[in-house]
Design a protein around this motif. Sequence first.
Motif, short mmCIF file in Angstrom:
data_model
loop_
_atom_site.label_atom_id
_atom_site.label_comp_id
_atom_site.label_asym_id
_atom_site.label_seq_id
_atom_site.Cartn_x
_atom_site.Cartn_y
_atom_site.Cartn_z
N ASN A 46 16.96 2.61 5.38
CA ASN A 46 16.33 3.97 5.48
C ASN A 46 16.81 5.04 4.54
O ASN A 46 16.01 5.99 4.01
CB ASN A 46 16.23 4.21 7.19
N LYS A 50 14.73 7.27 1.88
CA LYS A 50 14.80 8.64 2.33
C LYS A 50 15.20 9.67 1.22
O LYS A 50 14.66 10.60 0.73
CB LYS A 50 15.51 9.11 3.70
N ARG A 57 11.16 17.98 5.52
CA ARG A 57 10.92 18.16 6.88
C ARG A 57 9.94 19.37 7.00
O ARG A 57 10.12 20.36 6.39
CB ARG A 57 12.04 18.27 7.84
N THR A 69 19.09 19.28 12.28
CA THR A 69 18.93 18.23 11.66
C THR A 69 20.24 17.97 10.83
O THR A 69 20.68 18.74 10.30
CB THR A 69 17.73 17.89 10.99
N SER A 74 12.65 14.22 5.89
CA SER A 74 12.20 13.61 7.09
C SER A 74 11.54 12.34 6.97
O SER A 74 11.25 11.65 8.05
CB SER A 74 10.88 14.69 7.48
N TYR A 75 11.45 11.88 5.68
CA TYR A 75 10.67 10.28 5.80
C TYR A 75 11.63 9.43 4.84
O TYR A 75 12.04 9.80 3.92
CB TYR A 75 9.54 10.28 5.25
N SER A 77 11.59 8.06 9.22
CA SER A 77 12.42 8.53 10.18
C SER A 77 13.63 7.45 10.75
O SER A 77 13.50 6.27 10.86
CB SER A 77 11.66 8.73 11.50
N HIS A 79 15.80 7.61 13.05
CA HIS A 79 15.31 7.04 14.67
C HIS A 79 14.63 6.16 14.82
O HIS A 79 14.85 5.19 15.57
CB HIS A 79 15.10 8.59 15.38
#
Length: 100
Positions: A46, A50, A57, A69, A74-75, A77, A79
């Motif tokens: 990730n 990212k 974001r 944050t 943002s990309y 995620s 999470h």
Amino acid sequence: MQAYAHAGEHGKLWLGLRAAGALLDGPRRPLYRRGLRAVGIAYAANQAIKFTVRRPRPRLQDLPPLTRTITALSYPSAHATTAFACARTLSRAVPAAPLY
């Protein structure tokens, strides 16, 4: 909600659950260890994506963020990535529906 959101950063919540499972559930320890690796690998992938894609974001002028944050990216995620990796591997031990 802030505490819950922060628990998901870096996959901390999922890594903690997996570590606890590995310590407390001896018969399924290999499953929990495999899950620890899966969540760690998913998080590393990730972060690589990212910081390659570098999608900012979104910010809305009249709507301030509800929490801080770690990055302005943002990309994808982290999470969602770590939660899915945890759910996928843990679904071999517990019912899948509540995990997903």
